[in-house]
Design a protein around this motif. Sequence first.
Motif, PDB file in Angstrom:
ATOM      1  N   VAL A  38      -1.190   0.208   5.648  1.00 32.91           N
ATOM      2  CA  VAL A  38      -1.170   0.296   4.187  1.00 32.91           C
ATOM      3  C   VAL A  38      -2.450   0.972   3.730  1.00 32.91           C
ATOM      4  O   VAL A  38      -3.540   0.640   4.193  1.00 32.91           O
ATOM      5  N   VAL A  54      -0.093   3.513  -3.103  1.00 31.66           N
ATOM      6  CA  VAL A  54       0.236   2.944  -1.806  1.00 31.66           C
ATOM      7  C   VAL A  54       1.048   3.952  -1.021  1.00 31.66           C
ATOM      8  O   VAL A  54       1.978   4.542  -1.555  1.00 31.66           O
ATOM      9  N   VAL A  56       2.678   4.320   3.149  1.00 34.14           N
ATOM     10  CA  VAL A  56       2.831   3.656   4.430  1.00 34.14           C
ATOM     11  C   VAL A  56       3.492   4.617   5.402  1.00 34.14           C
ATOM     12  O   VAL A  56       4.445   5.289   5.050  1.00 34.14           O
TER      13      VAL A  56
END
Length: 167
Positions: A38, A54, A56
């Motif tokens: 993350v 964010v 990922v």
Amino acid sequence: MSGKDPDETSLPELELLIAEFKQSGLRELHARCGELEVYLSQDADASGLDAPRVSVAAPVASAAPASKAAAPAAAVAAPAGAPAVPDGAVLVTAPYLGTFYRAPKPGAPNYVEVGGHVSAETEVCLVEVMKLFTAVRAGAAGTVLEVLASDGDLVSAGQPLFVIRPE
């Protein structure tokens, strides 16, 4: 994230991590728990907003059967109808619904090209929603094998954008 097995990492734990990050005063946070990675940033983009971002990246699950210990929980399998992805390749996915941009601004060179080498921290594209531009990082060092979205495409959260062969 607690000392749990990454297979047990839950959405509430991630939401708590994001909430604590917002109030921490930190500008960036990069966390790994097993195969889950993350990246959070408070950097303001051209929009002037100061909202967390964010992204990922996760390895692609092998098509061959594997034991639970060998299959990471965060593995992203290629969706039906998607191009074939080599075993062990890493998919870089969209952090949320938005518009995909290969370059930092119109007329500028693309962040990356097929065949190009990237580090885990290399920015590979932008995803924009409501004037908030999120820089998406490769998440793994390696070679860009394929670009799965076209500049200006509307992409969904979790949609594969790039295929990377890790080093």
